[in-house]
Design an enzyme around this catalytic site. Structure first.
Site, short mmCIF file in Angstrom:
data_model
loop_
_atom_site.label_atom_id
_atom_site.label_comp_id
_atom_site.label_asym_id
_atom_site.label_seq_id
_atom_site.Cartn_x
_atom_site.Cartn_y
_atom_site.Cartn_z
CB ALA A 230 -0.92 -0.01 1.21
CD GLU A 233 1.53 -1.37 -6.45
OE1 GLU A 233 1.04 -0.69 -7.40
OE2 GLU A 233 2.40 -2.24 -6.62
CB SER A 235 3.83 6.76 -3.34
OG SER A 235 3.45 6.95 -2.00
CB CYS A 340 -4.76 5.40 3.42
SG CYS A 340 -3.04 4.99 3.02
CD GLU A 349 6.68 7.71 -0.37
OE1 GLU A 349 6.76 7.37 -1.57
OE2 GLU A 349 6.34 6.94 0.53
#
Length: 389
Positions: A230, A233, A235, A340, A349
């Protein structure tokens, strides 16, 4: 009329069809998938927050053939409800607390600049920048040694293809193999950290295994793999989708170039405009009335996140990319109990990546037509070639 979620035209641009679906009502039954679909912002948000709708894992059949895949998912927080979800999430939540993640910002920014310096003036945004950046960040947090990270992205990519509709036997076999290899590696890494603890999340998870909040070996492996999958994927796909969208709106690109204070808002708009996660399902624990529609116990409801993010009832001119959009209540990270956990890290990020790309040169262009991955649930590109003339 059912939606063909595998139609190439739909996959290239699903938003017109999703808009039509949204206009049909708050909850529409799709005979093709056997699910009720929530395409509007209000209903999708309600589905994600309604505690009568949950995540109740059911093994993929035949169970023996899919045992590695089933074991990982059966022990993940994302596939469980309280009290198991509360216990599993609580064990890793501290590592993703706002203060701890915020301390990573300078290191993430430095890594983004380092990768772009290596990439030069022409490169693939995904393979040469987004993927190594995302893997580096989450692997560092977990404690995966630098020399052992090259297999993480291929394993993850093979596993998540199981979430798509219309998967093939080849896709399934590759996913099972990846689950087996990935789980074996993480179990071996956990054993190393149990013998020689370090300042990383795997060491932390190992250290609490025998405490009052017991984490089994299978739960430890499943939790670490969920975070790796998670964590990068979303990002990788979020950056790929977002940069293509920004390049398709040159006025907005110029706007954020001239006002770097808009980078955070631009990242949120990237996530809204072309969401990397398009669909998240819930199962009714009891008969549930949603907007006048009764979903029977055991029925599945899919919140269509990308459709909800284009709802004109929630967003002004939703089909327009607005780098400074405010407010921006997108649902790309979900909502409710399963919101999330890695959202703060993903935002750092993406902000670092966008800032570094803007600093990399005065011009940024597509060097070739982007190539889409053939999937809907996890929406992203296979290749985005950029040039900085």
């Amino acid at each position: 009329m059912p939606i063909d979620f595998a139609d190439p035209g739909f996959l290239a641009d699903p938003y017109p069809m999703l808009g039509t679906l949204r206009d049909r009502g708050p909850l529409v039954f799709d005979p093709g998938s056997g699910r009720w679909l929530a395409a509007g912002h209000a209903m999708a948000g309600a589905v994600l927050r309604d505690r009568r709708l949950g995540r109740f894992w059911r093994d993929v059949a035949p169970a023996g053939e899919f045992e590695p895949f089933n074991t990982l998912h059966r022990n993940q927080m994302m596939e469980n409800e309280p009290p198991d979800h509360t216990r599993l999430r609580g064990l890793v939540a501290t590592a993703f607390g706002r203060g701890h993640v915020e301390r990573l910002r300078p290191a993430v920014a430095a890594e983004a600049k380092r990768l772009l310096a290596l990439a030069g003036d022409g490169f693939d945004l995904l393979a040469d920048f987004a993927e190594p950046l995302a893997v580096s960040v989450i692997a560092e947090l977990l404690g995966v040694p630098a020399g052992e990270r090259d297999r993480l992205r291929p394993w993850s990519a093979a596993m998540v293809r199981m979430y798509e509709m219309g998967r093939t036997p080849q896709t399934e076999a590759a996913a099972v193999r990846a689950c087996r290899e990935f789980a074996g590696y993480m179990a071996e890494l956990a054993a190393r950290r149990a013998a020689e603890p370090r300042d990383d999340l795997v060491s932390h998870l190992v250290s609490v295994r025998d405490g009052s909040d017991r984490l089994s070996g299978e739960e430890l492996v499943a939790s670490a793999i969920l975070l790796l999958n998670a964590g990068h994927e979303a990002s990788v796909n979020g950056l790929g989708n977002g940069i293509v969208a920004l390049l398709e709106h040159p006025g907005e690109l110029a706007r954020v170039r001239s006002d770097r204070g808009l980078v955070a808002a631009t990242v949120e708009e990237m996530l809204r405009y072309d969401s990397p996660s398009q669909l998240f399902t819930r199962t009714a624990a009891v008969d549930v009335d949603l907007g006048g529609v009764t979903v029977p116990a055991g029925g599945e409801v899919a919140a269509l996140l990308g459709a909800a993010n284009r709802d004109p009832a929630a967003f002004h001119r939703p089909d327009r990319f607005d780098a400074g959009r405010d407010p921006n209540p997108h649902l790309s990270f979900g909502a409710g109990l399963h919101f999330c956990l890695g959202a703060p890290l993903a935002r750092i990020e993406l902000q670092a990546a966008v800032g570094a790309l803007l600093d990399h040169g005065p011009r940024m262009e597509l060097a070739a037509d982007p190539v889409r991955n053939p999937g809907f649930v996890l929406r992203g590109y296979a290749s985005v070639r950029l040039s900085f003339p």
